[in-house]
Design a protein around this motif. Structure first.
Motif, PDB file in Angstrom:
ATOM      1  N   LEU A  15      47.938   0.606  34.964  1.00 39.44           N
ATOM      2  CA  LEU A  15      48.926   0.625  36.038  1.00 39.44           C
ATOM      3  C   LEU A  15      48.441  -0.271  37.162  1.00 39.44           C
ATOM      4  CD1 LEU A  15      49.531   4.485  36.261  1.00 39.44           C
ATOM      5  CD2 LEU A  15      51.203   2.831  35.424  1.00 39.44           C
ATOM      6  N   CYS A  16      49.388  -0.774  37.958  1.00 38.46           N
ATOM      7  CA  CYS A  16      48.982  -1.519  39.145  1.00 38.46           C
ATOM      8  C   CYS A  16      48.442  -0.532  40.179  1.00 38.46           C
ATOM      9  CB  CYS A  16      50.156  -2.314  39.723  1.00 38.46           C
ATOM     10  SG  CYS A  16      51.452  -1.286  40.433  1.00 38.46           S
ATOM     11  N   ARG A  18      49.190   0.042  43.328  1.00 42.39           N
ATOM     12  CA  ARG A  18      50.163   0.777  44.157  1.00 42.39           C
ATOM     13  C   ARG A  18      50.769   1.947  43.392  1.00 42.39           C
ATOM     14  NH1 ARG A  18      55.714   0.195  45.283  1.00 42.39           N
ATOM     15  NH2 ARG A  18      55.871  -1.745  44.125  1.00 42.39           N
ATOM     16  N   HIS A  19      51.193   1.698  42.133  1.00 39.30           N
ATOM     17  CA  HIS A  19      51.825   2.768  41.374  1.00 39.30           C
ATOM     18  C   HIS A  19      50.806   3.826  40.939  1.00 39.30           C
ATOM     19  CE1 HIS A  19      55.143  -0.274  40.857  1.00 39.30           C
ATOM     20  NE2 HIS A  19      55.754   0.787  41.321  1.00 39.30           N
ATOM     21  N   GLU A  22      50.587   6.075  43.898  1.00 35.46           N
ATOM     22  CA  GLU A  22      51.771   6.928  44.039  1.00 35.46           C
ATOM     23  C   GLU A  22      51.694   8.113  43.076  1.00 35.46           C
ATOM     24  OE1 GLU A  22      55.494   4.969  43.731  1.00 35.46           O
ATOM     25  OE2 GLU A  22      55.156   3.672  45.465  1.00 35.46           O
ATOM     26  N   ILE A  23      51.266   7.846  41.846  1.00 34.68           N
ATOM     27  CA  ILE A  23      51.182   8.920  40.846  1.00 34.68           C
ATOM     28  C   ILE A  23      50.128   9.939  41.256  1.00 34.68           C
ATOM     29  CG2 ILE A  23      50.498   9.413  38.463  1.00 34.68           C
ATOM     30  CD1 ILE A  23      51.845   6.735  37.714  1.00 34.68           C
ATOM     31  N   TYR A  30      55.371  13.004  38.357  1.00 34.39           N
ATOM     32  CA  TYR A  30      54.957  12.234  37.187  1.00 34.39           C
ATOM     33  C   TYR A  30      54.192  13.142  36.227  1.00 34.39           C
ATOM     34  CZ  TYR A  30      56.114   8.349  40.263  1.00 34.39           C
ATOM     35  OH  TYR A  30      56.767   7.482  41.111  1.00 34.39           O
ATOM     36  N   TRP A  38      55.090   6.731  28.721  1.00 40.84           N
ATOM     37  CA  TRP A  38      54.869   5.366  29.201  1.00 40.84           C
ATOM     38  C   TRP A  38      53.772   4.687  28.387  1.00 40.84           C
ATOM     39  CZ3 TRP A  38      54.738   5.926  35.293  1.00 40.84           C
ATOM     40  CH2 TRP A  38      56.030   6.260  35.734  1.00 40.84           C
ATOM     41  N   SER A  99      61.196   7.256  43.450  1.00 45.28           N
ATOM     42  CA  SER A  99      60.371   6.269  44.151  1.00 45.28           C
ATOM     43  C   SER A  99      60.459   6.450  45.657  1.00 45.28           C
ATOM     44  CB  SER A  99      60.802   4.854  43.764  1.00 45.28           C
ATOM     45  OG  SER A  99      60.620   4.622  42.388  1.00 45.28           O
ATOM     46  N   ARG A 103      57.318   7.210  48.086  1.00 41.06           N
ATOM     47  CA  ARG A 103      56.950   6.382  49.249  1.00 41.06           C
ATOM     48  C   ARG A 103      56.761   7.246  50.486  1.00 41.06           C
ATOM     49  NH1 ARG A 103      60.877   2.794  47.037  1.00 41.06           N
ATOM     50  NH2 ARG A 103      62.470   3.574  48.463  1.00 41.06           N
ATOM     51  N   ASP A 180      54.858  -7.803  46.285  1.00 40.19           N
ATOM     52  CA  ASP A 180      55.517  -7.858  44.981  1.00 40.19           C
ATOM     53  C   ASP A 180      56.326  -9.139  44.807  1.00 40.19           C
ATOM     54  OD1 ASP A 180      54.517  -5.368  44.382  1.00 40.19           O
ATOM     55  OD2 ASP A 180      56.316  -4.303  45.064  1.00 40.19           O
TER      56      ASP A 180
END
Length: 210
Positions: A15-16, A18-19, A22-23, A30, A38, A99, A103, A180
């Protein structure tokens, strides 16, 4: 779970940054089954990509074919990994809602854990955005760090998301982090939507100073 198991193949998903954050910050959005699905998609996409090499006969057939844009998109979509184009509107709306909440939670990372839900509830009550952006216009929010620029942008963006839930003629809004946008803004929007927006679309580019 041991450190070895934690770092093992069965427990890892690329994963990047940022994501991944978030997770970790909102694990309730998630669940493990979603992350496992995924990972399966990533493995399957890799397997398909490995097998995409063309033989001489296929190259000859391809060189003789005359594609228009729709033909090309249709054929590429059939063999390429998942893209935003293959996501249904209902899936895109649900993803946008998740999302948005993620955030908000990330922005509250300095808030005591037992106060996060109360802060989110208070934010929801402040539904009407202060920012007004007429169709076809651009607004740039300039203020010191922590002044609430992202929150105001989120309220305006969520107003557009609410409209998209109730009116299929309204485009689902797009939220982009400035980092991005690696080529052009138009390209980043196309990547997010799976193509050009067909109608007016609210777009936020956040963290320009990042």
């Amino acid at each position: 779970m041991s450190e070895e198991d934690n770092r093992g193949f069965d427990n890892l998903i690329p994963l990047c940054e940022r994501h991944a954050y978030e997770i970790d910050a909102t694990p309730q959005h998630y669940p493990a089954d979603l992350l496992r699905s995924w990972k399966r998609m990533q493995i399957e996409a890799h397997a398909r990509a490995v097998g995409l090499a063309l033989n001489d006969a296929e190259v000859a057939e391809l060189s003789e074919a005359s594609f228009n844009t729709d033909d090309l998109i249709e054929r590429l979509t059939a063999v390429m990994p998942f893209s935003a184009r293959s996501r249904s509107r209902a899936e895109a709306l649900a993803l946008a809602a998740r999302s948005s909440r993620a955030r908000s939670v990330v922005r509250l990372r300095s808030t005591p854990a037992d106060r996060v839900e109360a802060a989110l509830a208070w934010n929801t009550q402040q539904a009407d955005p202060v920012v007004e952006v007429p169709t076809g216009a651009l607004r740039v929010l300039v203020a010191p760090m922590g002044a609430g620029k992202s929150e105001e942008a989120e309220r305006w963006w969520n107003e557009g998301l609410t409209q998209a839930w109730t009116d299929p003629q309204v485009a689902i809004p797009v939220w982009l982090e400035a980092r991005d946008v690696v080529t052009t803004l138009a390209g980043a929007v196309q990547d997010a939507l799976g193509g050009d927006p067909e109608k007016a679309c609210r777009i936020v580019v956040d963290n320009l100073d990042g």
